[in-house]
Design an enzyme around this catalytic site. Sequence first.
Site, PDB file in Angstrom:
ATOM      1  N   HIS A 298      97.574 111.287  17.215  1.00 33.24           N
ATOM      2  CA  HIS A 298      98.348 111.542  18.435  1.00 33.24           C
ATOM      3  C   HIS A 298      97.492 111.114  19.630  1.00 33.24           C
ATOM      4  CE1 HIS A 298     100.073 114.943  21.245  1.00 33.24           C
ATOM      5  NE2 HIS A 298     100.315 113.735  21.704  1.00 33.24           N
TER       6      HIS A 298
ATOM      7  N   MET B 279      92.126 112.734  22.990  1.00 33.63           N
ATOM      8  CA  MET B 279      92.250 112.972  24.436  1.00 33.63           C
ATOM      9  C   MET B 279      91.146 112.229  25.170  1.00 33.63           C
ATOM     10  SD  MET B 279      93.061 117.025  24.385  1.00 33.63           S
ATOM     11  CE  MET B 279      94.189 117.741  23.191  1.00 33.63           C
TER      12      MET B 279
ATOM     13  N   ASP C 158     105.000 119.713  18.404  1.00 36.58           N
ATOM     14  CA  ASP C 158     103.561 119.951  18.600  1.00 36.58           C
ATOM     15  C   ASP C 158     103.333 120.889  19.785  1.00 36.58           C
ATOM     16  OD1 ASP C 158     100.816 119.759  18.819  1.00 36.58           O
ATOM     17  OD2 ASP C 158     100.769 117.602  19.213  1.00 36.58           O
TER      18      ASP C 158
ATOM     19  N   HIS D  90      96.881 116.205  11.462  1.00 31.49           N
ATOM     20  CA  HIS D  90      97.207 115.824  12.843  1.00 31.49           C
ATOM     21  C   HIS D  90      95.904 115.700  13.636  1.00 31.49           C
ATOM     22  CE1 HIS D  90      99.901 115.500  16.333  1.00 31.49           C
ATOM     23  NE2 HIS D  90      99.018 116.238  16.991  1.00 31.49           N
TER      24      HIS D  90
ATOM     25  N   MET E  87     106.693 117.416  22.436  1.00 34.18           N
ATOM     26  CA  MET E  87     105.655 118.369  22.833  1.00 34.18           C
ATOM     27  C   MET E  87     106.323 119.669  23.295  1.00 34.18           C
ATOM     28  SD  MET E  87     102.808 116.801  22.343  1.00 34.18           S
ATOM     29  CE  MET E  87     101.741 118.112  22.965  1.00 34.18           C
TER      30      MET E  87
ATOM     31  N   SER F 139      96.563 120.693  13.083  1.00 32.92           N
ATOM     32  CA  SER F 139      95.804 119.922  14.076  1.00 32.92           C
ATOM     33  C   SER F 139      94.337 120.283  13.966  1.00 32.92           C
ATOM     34  CB  SER F 139      96.298 120.243  15.489  1.00 32.92           C
ATOM     35  OG  SER F 139      95.335 119.776  16.414  1.00 32.92           O
TER      36      SER F 139
ATOM     37  N   MET G 220      96.656 110.752  23.251  1.00 33.91           N
ATOM     38  CA  MET G 220      96.903 111.211  24.620  1.00 33.91           C
ATOM     39  C   MET G 220      95.937 110.438  25.502  1.00 33.91           C
ATOM     40  SD  MET G 220      97.256 115.216  23.578  1.00 33.91           S
ATOM     41  CE  MET G 220      96.518 114.937  21.981  1.00 33.91           C
TER      42      MET G 220
ATOM     43  N   ASP H 108      94.197 114.816  17.203  1.00 33.65           N
ATOM     44  CA  ASP H 108      94.483 114.743  18.644  1.00 33.65           C
ATOM     45  C   ASP H 108      93.401 113.981  19.394  1.00 33.65           C
ATOM     46  OD1 ASP H 108      96.940 116.239  19.053  1.00 33.65           O
ATOM     47  OD2 ASP H 108      95.823 117.958  18.277  1.00 33.65           O
TER      48      ASP H 108
HETATM   49  C1  DX5 Z   1      97.904 119.602  22.463  1.00 34.49           C
HETATM   50  C2  DX5 Z   1      97.748 118.956  21.113  1.00 34.49           C
HETATM   51  C3  DX5 Z   1      98.195 119.802  19.975  1.00 34.49           C
HETATM   52  C4  DX5 Z   1      97.414 121.059  19.812  1.00 34.49           C
HETATM   53  C5  DX5 Z   1      98.271 122.055  19.116  1.00 34.49           C
HETATM   54  O1  DX5 Z   1      97.680 118.665  23.463  1.00 34.49           O
HETATM   55  O2  DX5 Z   1      98.519 117.758  21.050  1.00 34.49           O
HETATM   56  O3  DX5 Z   1      98.221 119.078  18.758  1.00 34.49           O
HETATM   57  O4  DX5 Z   1      96.224 120.893  19.115  1.00 34.49           O
HETATM   58  O5  DX5 Z   1      97.574 123.242  19.063  1.00 34.49           O
HETATM   59  P1  DX5 Z   1      98.286 124.642  18.908  1.00 34.49           P
HETATM   60  O6  DX5 Z   1      99.029 124.603  17.595  1.00 34.49           O
HETATM   61  O7  DX5 Z   1      97.159 125.568  18.937  1.00 34.49           O
HETATM   62  O8  DX5 Z   1      99.237 124.793  20.063  1.00 34.49           O
HETATM   63 ZN    ZN Z   2      98.910 116.753  19.037  1.00 34.82          ZN
END
Ligand code: DX5
Ligand code: ZN
Length: 227
Positions: free
Chosen positions: A67, A38, A180, A34, A138, A9, A69, A36
Site C-alpha cells: 500500500h 509512507m 483499511d 499488508h 480507507m 498490516s 502512501m 504500508d
Molecule cells: C494506515 C495504514 C493501515 C494501518 C492499519 O495509514 O494504511 O494499514 O496500518 O492499522 P490499524 O488496523 O491499526 O488501523
Molecule cells: Zn494500509
Amino acid sequence: MRTFRIAPSILSADFARLGQEVCDVIAAGADIIHFDVMDNHYVPNLTMGPMFCEAIRPHSSAPIDVHLMVKPVDALAAAFAKAGADIITFHPEGSEHIDRTLGLIKDAGCKAGLVFNPATPLSYLDHVMDKLDMILIMSVNPGFGGQSFIPHALEKIRQVRQRIDEYTAKRGGEIWLEVDGGVKVDNIAQVAAAGADTFVAGSAIYGQKDYKAVIDAMRAELARVQA
Ligand code: DX5
Ligand code: ZN
C-alpha cells in the site's frame, strides 16, 4: 459466495523481528501480508522502502500487498515490483497520470489497485475499472496505525461493491474490495456486510499476544455474514 481474506498490516508488528512476525501471522491463519509504505511527504510518517519488502519476501509465499502512501508513485511502484510485491495499490492524488501508473504496475507483473481516502471521490474509478484488480477504501486518514474506524466508510464500501458487481457482471474478471483502518473483531462483520472481501487489520492483530485467537475470532464473525 464471497471469499474473505484477512490481511494483517505489519505496520503494527515488532520491526526488530519482522521476518518472524510475517511467518507467525501466516501460521496463525492470515491470507495476505499488508505492507504500508509512507514517505513523510504524501503522509506525515515514514516507514519501509523496497529493501524491507525484499527482506521479508523469502519468509512466506503469501501475497505481499504493498500500500503506497507516497508521492510521486511510479519509481517506487517499479522498485516494489522488483522487490517481490504481488499487489501494489496507490492513492490517485499521488500520481500525475493514474492510467499510466496502473499500466506500469501491471506491466511489471503485479496486481494493481487504487486507494480512496475518506474524502477522495469515487469518480477516480470512472475510466480505469478495466485496469483494476483491487479497490482499497480507507476507513481512517492514512499515516498511522491504531486509529478509529470512520463509520462513513461503510456507505462508500456499499457504493464500490455495487460498482464492482455491475462491472464484473458485464465484463467478467475479479476486483477485490479491501478496507483499511480501524478494522477489529467487533466491526469486521459490519464491514463485510457492506461489501468488503479483504480486511486489513494492524493493531487489532499485532496488538494481541495470540494472533491465531484474533484471526479465528474474525473468521467466526465473517462466517456469520456468509451464513
Ligand atoms: C494506515 C495504514 C493501515 C494501518 C492499519 O495509514 O494504511 O494499514 O496500518 O492499522 P490499524 O488496523 O491499526 O488501523
Ligand atoms: Zn494500509
